[in-house]
Scaffold this active site. Sequence first.
Site, PDB file in Angstrom:
ATOM      1  N   HIS A 198       0.841  -1.203   0.000  1.00 50.66           N
ATOM      2  CA  HIS A 198       0.000   0.000   0.000  1.00 50.66           C
ATOM      3  C   HIS A 198       0.876   1.253   0.000  1.00 50.66           C
ATOM      4  O   HIS A 198       0.687   2.148  -0.820  1.00 50.66           O
ATOM      5  CB  HIS A 198      -0.944   0.003   1.207  1.00 50.66           C
ATOM      6  CG  HIS A 198      -1.643   1.316   1.412  1.00 50.66           C
ATOM      7  ND1 HIS A 198      -2.635   1.768   0.571  1.00 50.66           N
ATOM      8  CD2 HIS A 198      -1.483   2.293   2.338  1.00 50.66           C
ATOM      9  CE1 HIS A 198      -3.046   2.948   0.981  1.00 50.66           C
ATOM     10  NE2 HIS A 198      -2.362   3.297   2.054  1.00 50.66           N
ATOM     11  N   SER A 235      12.194   8.365 -12.469  1.00 52.33           N
ATOM     12  CA  SER A 235      12.059   9.695 -11.864  1.00 52.33           C
ATOM     13  C   SER A 235      13.233  10.592 -12.240  1.00 52.33           C
ATOM     14  O   SER A 235      13.056  11.784 -12.487  1.00 52.33           O
ATOM     15  CB  SER A 235      12.002   9.583 -10.339  1.00 52.33           C
ATOM     16  OG  SER A 235      10.848   8.904  -9.960  1.00 52.33           O
ATOM     17  N   HIS A 250      12.559  12.113   3.376  1.00 52.94           N
ATOM     18  CA  HIS A 250      11.847  13.343   3.720  1.00 52.94           C
ATOM     19  C   HIS A 250      11.673  14.284   2.544  1.00 52.94           C
ATOM     20  O   HIS A 250      10.564  14.750   2.300  1.00 52.94           O
ATOM     21  CB  HIS A 250      12.379  14.050   4.952  1.00 52.94           C
ATOM     22  CG  HIS A 250      11.290  14.949   5.468  1.00 52.94           C
ATOM     23  ND1 HIS A 250      10.240  14.465   6.211  1.00 52.94           N
ATOM     24  CD2 HIS A 250      11.002  16.228   5.195  1.00 52.94           C
ATOM     25  CE1 HIS A 250       9.366  15.439   6.399  1.00 52.94           C
ATOM     26  NE2 HIS A 250       9.791  16.515   5.798  1.00 52.94           N
ATOM     27  N   GLU A 271      11.327  13.392  -0.303  1.00 60.95           N
ATOM     28  CA  GLU A 271      10.300  12.696  -1.077  1.00 60.95           C
ATOM     29  C   GLU A 271       8.891  13.211  -0.750  1.00 60.95           C
ATOM     30  O   GLU A 271       8.047  13.329  -1.626  1.00 60.95           O
ATOM     31  CB  GLU A 271      10.395  11.191  -0.795  1.00 60.95           C
ATOM     32  CG  GLU A 271       9.248  10.353  -1.304  1.00 60.95           C
ATOM     33  CD  GLU A 271       9.190  10.255  -2.821  1.00 60.95           C
ATOM     34  OE1 GLU A 271      10.174  10.676  -3.479  1.00 60.95           O
ATOM     35  OE2 GLU A 271       8.177   9.778  -3.340  1.00 60.95           O
ATOM     36  N   SER A 291      -2.486  26.330  -6.637  1.00 60.89           N
ATOM     37  CA  SER A 291      -2.271  27.745  -6.943  1.00 60.89           C
ATOM     38  C   SER A 291      -2.941  28.119  -8.256  1.00 60.89           C
ATOM     39  O   SER A 291      -3.577  29.172  -8.363  1.00 60.89           O
ATOM     40  CB  SER A 291      -0.771  28.044  -7.013  1.00 60.89           C
ATOM     41  OG  SER A 291      -0.129  27.649  -5.827  1.00 60.89           O
ATOM     42  N   HIS A 325      14.257  13.755  11.757  1.00 58.60           N
ATOM     43  CA  HIS A 325      13.079  13.838  12.640  1.00 58.60           C
ATOM     44  C   HIS A 325      12.222  12.568  12.525  1.00 58.60           C
ATOM     45  O   HIS A 325      11.282  12.401  13.283  1.00 58.60           O
ATOM     46  CB  HIS A 325      12.266  15.120  12.418  1.00 58.60           C
ATOM     47  CG  HIS A 325      11.478  15.209  11.154  1.00 58.60           C
ATOM     48  ND1 HIS A 325      11.144  16.399  10.575  1.00 58.60           N
ATOM     49  CD2 HIS A 325      10.946  14.264  10.348  1.00 58.60           C
ATOM     50  CE1 HIS A 325      10.444  16.181   9.488  1.00 58.60           C
ATOM     51  NE2 HIS A 325      10.320  14.892   9.318  1.00 58.60           N
ATOM     52  N   HIS A 326      12.580  11.696  11.574  1.00 58.09           N
ATOM     53  CA  HIS A 326      11.960  10.374  11.550  1.00 58.09           C
ATOM     54  C   HIS A 326      12.648   9.429  12.529  1.00 58.09           C
ATOM     55  O   HIS A 326      12.261   8.283  12.651  1.00 58.09           O
ATOM     56  CB  HIS A 326      12.037   9.772  10.143  1.00 58.09           C
ATOM     57  CG  HIS A 326      11.286  10.567   9.121  1.00 58.09           C
ATOM     58  ND1 HIS A 326      10.008  10.275   8.747  1.00 58.09           N
ATOM     59  CD2 HIS A 326      11.632  11.664   8.415  1.00 58.09           C
ATOM     60  CE1 HIS A 326       9.590  11.152   7.844  1.00 58.09           C
ATOM     61  NE2 HIS A 326      10.557  12.006   7.627  1.00 58.09           N
ATOM     62  N   THR A 381       5.361  26.890   4.803  1.00 60.36           N
ATOM     63  CA  THR A 381       4.087  26.211   4.565  1.00 60.36           C
ATOM     64  C   THR A 381       2.937  27.114   4.995  1.00 60.36           C
ATOM     65  O   THR A 381       1.925  27.222   4.294  1.00 60.36           O
ATOM     66  CB  THR A 381       4.042  24.882   5.338  1.00 60.36           C
ATOM     67  OG1 THR A 381       5.265  24.180   5.092  1.00 60.36           O
ATOM     68  CG2 THR A 381       2.891  24.019   4.885  1.00 60.36           C
ATOM     69  N   ARG A 437       1.590   1.662  14.899  1.00 58.52           N
ATOM     70  CA  ARG A 437       1.311   1.375  13.499  1.00 58.52           C
ATOM     71  C   ARG A 437       1.851  -0.011  13.157  1.00 58.52           C
ATOM     72  O   ARG A 437       2.589  -0.615  13.923  1.00 58.52           O
ATOM     73  CB  ARG A 437       1.914   2.441  12.591  1.00 58.52           C
ATOM     74  CG  ARG A 437       3.337   2.757  12.850  1.00 58.52           C
ATOM     75  CD  ARG A 437       3.836   4.024  12.155  1.00 58.52           C
ATOM     76  NE  ARG A 437       3.668   3.991  10.706  1.00 58.52           N
ATOM     77  CZ  ARG A 437       4.357   4.765   9.877  1.00 58.52           C
ATOM     78  NH1 ARG A 437       5.260   5.611  10.336  1.00 58.52           N
ATOM     79  NH2 ARG A 437       4.152   4.708   8.590  1.00 58.52           N
TER      80      ARG A 437
END
Lengths: 629, 342
Positions: A75, A170, A253, A255, A268, A302-303, A328, A450
């Site tokens: 998934h 990519s 990240h 990504e 936008s 931070h992960h 953001t 999780r």
Amino acid sequence: MATNVLALPRASQPTGLMSWITTVDHKRIGILYLITAVIFFIVGGIEALIIRTQLAAASNTLVGPNLYNELFTMHGTTMIFLAVMPLNSGFGNYLVPLMIGARDMAFPRLNALGYWLFLFGGLLLYSSFLVGGAPDAGWFGYAPLSERAYSPTHGVDFWILSLQLLGISSIVGSLNFIVTIINMRAPGMTINRLPLLVWGTLVTSLLVIFALPSVSVAMFLLLFDRVFSTSFYLPNNGGDPLLWQHLFWFFGHPEVYIMIMPPFGIISEILATNSRKPIFGYAAMAFAFAGISFVSFTVWAHHMFAVGMSPAADAVFAGMSFVVAVPTGIKIFNWLATIWRGSLRINSAFLFAAGFIGQFTIGGLSGVILAAVPVDWQVTDTYFVIGHFHYTLFAGAVLALFAGTYYWFPKMTGRFLNERLGQLHFWFTMVGMTLVFLIMHYVGVLGMPRRIYTYGAAQGWEVWNFIETIGAYLVAFGVLFFVINIITSLRHKATATNDPWDGQTLEWATSSPPPAYNFASMLPVNSPRPLWDAKYGPHGEFASNPKTVDLSGGGTATVHLPSPSIWPLVLTIGLSIIAIGIIFGFDGGPLALDISGMGMALQSLPIGLVTGIVVFFIGLIGWVSQPAS
Amino acid sequence: MRLLWNKWSRLGAALSASLALFGLAGCAATPQDILSPFSPAAQLTADLFHLVFWISVVIFIFVEGMLIFFVFRYQRRRADEYPEQNHGNTKLEITWTAIPALLLLGVFGLTIHVMGQVGPQFPPGQGIPIRVVGHQWWWEVQYNDGKVKYATDIHIPAGQVVHVELKSDNVIHSFWIPSLMGKTDVVPGYTNTTWLYTDKVGSYSGQCAEFCGAQHANMLFRVIVQSPADFEAWLNNVQTPAAEPAPNSEAARGKEIFLNPKTTCIGCHAIQGTTAVGVTGPDLTHVASRTCIAGCLLEFDHANLVKWLSNPQAVKPGTIMKIPQLTPDEVNALVAYLESLK
């Protein structure tokens, strides 16, 4: 870009299956990307529904642990690499040349190669279900769990090699976008006049170029561990499991922003058009794109707040993660200011765009909660994180991609999507996703980790999981309306004019769908909104009597276009055979030819690998010897 | 107009749902709720959560309020409307850059402050050392530098700091007791440390939080906080060799079955004072003093022991405990023996 029509042959659009297989037209490639990605999106969605059904009741036995682990691995991998990224590529391929006034991408055949690698990478990944088991180590593939000792099927090998194919896809796609956007803009379209979707695509492409090599290297090292018994990530032989995490998240990240920035661009465009206003604070928006990209390379750990890094490292990565929230926020406020005092056309595209702002804000705010390190120690690896990133990737990327579909469908097909079905799609999605993903935050706070295939009733999570599952089915119904809408709308008559939404950018200045050569002539570009300027005047001079613009040349102009080519497909087939040859060519696999009697150091020959290399070089030679024109 | 109404009702429903959800947190029967803390560290973390959460709620209401107001207020009334072409406003844009930046700076400062109080690197003083080892898929706890090996129940004394050394020789796990302490990963090749401290006697549920394979979901454990005297008594008991079953009892027969290589028990399990010295599975010397078995998936009681030994793969699919099928008679004898290992 050419302002006058060249009198050269071959302007007609060939038809038939071969014409699609050999196409190098960016619009056709874009459509292939979109259709394929929607199919993978549906497959990934079905996997999500099975996961949600399993979790709807405590101690449920619908699927066992092994299948469950395969399902959530597939998934995640599917939605990221086979749905959202290629949907972005599809929109980018279709729209970037049109928005910058170009006739095609800079490297049309490379563009086709990108698509075929995506398709074959996806097929390779899914073929693992048929030959011994899908990958089961999570989309993040943490070593040593992804090592052969703990994941002995070929699933992870399939995962690595298909992601390598997708990675090449990519990279070539991104190089193509960068060169196209830098070199093929219409006269007058300076970098600071790029439509924000194009700017977002440029920034995203740079991110891909810098971030992807990290995970490619990480996965090759893992492949070597699994196939050649090296021990890059095995501590007992001097390897380091945390090396994988750093290399992976250094890609992982950025990504996230690779997935979300083209959608920021889509939003936008839609908000500006549907408000009949320019995007508010264009420069700040553009800098926010660049700022987020830059900072995204400084937040990867931070992960990893719980892996036992030093407090200083935790503090720095937390600080940088808070920093991301600033650009953001600028985006959210500028979008709000764009619709402020606008003349809002409320249709499905706008509803999804507005829904995006409302819902994505939740994802941003829960991200700030996660950046507070002590809170992260509690809620990381719980459903809180799943809720958070689905609010960024579903409420963010996917809602924007839905919005983009309603917005550009008339341009791509000449047909409108049905508004009633569109609004049903919207409301089912809004209600459903709130039930699933908002409650996930709460269940995470209640301590549900999780990646667990079951839980006991005593944990008190059952009722919330049940509601989440209902929400997931509501989202699925929304998607069903969406698919029905696409299929039925394609049967209707083409009624869309060049410019059905009163657009501002160049794609609306040609026919719907555009001719093979996109534009027969070009407008002067003096702002990010060349079409708007032409219709209403740069200062609204013609506002009471807007002009109409048609650059399509009636669809009959004769423009020389690049030849179709089969070689990108041949090259892709070669690379795919190489991948299969590596998976089954060693350790006595079915593609290992026994040559132990020949007195050489090698005991067997990986014939699949060798065949693949031969096909690859045939493709390469065919490619370079075909004239580029 | 119908559209407008839907929009409002959606917001109302979402807001009241989320507020109700978080309001309920305090009273629900959910043993792993991070907002029902039972230690100073979990309390400070929950406080930090609440603070950032309510700041977020205020921003959320502000943004959604504007969004919904604008969507209603500025709908297109006439087809030929030509709104003012507003390209931006520097002062406004600086404002909405600066205010969030300052707010985030404040949250960052607080984050650093709380990290210094609850971080695994900052135990609040000297304490007793224990070692916790992550296995696929159960937790081992060692006292007295490995001399005492125990599983699934981690006993600690109330009111004392406990230093926890975290080891794994397989994959990565994560050590987490939501109501006491945040996560620290257990990484093979590394020795991570964390600490526990609470003055509240009780049993607190914990769970592996890093995906570690087939039975990650059932890698559970309990932290049992006892008064120092009770803890001392417990520790003294588990240091003794295993109880010897009465001759000719069913338990004695069970011991024979256990030690018989055909049943493969001794390949993985150790029982101090016997010839069983396996290291892959839990040390069973005092298994009957534990509250749970099978990675804490099952409570320690007669029925569950029978269920587990009759077919471990059915209870916990994929478990490393792969044993030959035992007869009901053998199972009953084994259970009698295990129940005697107080």
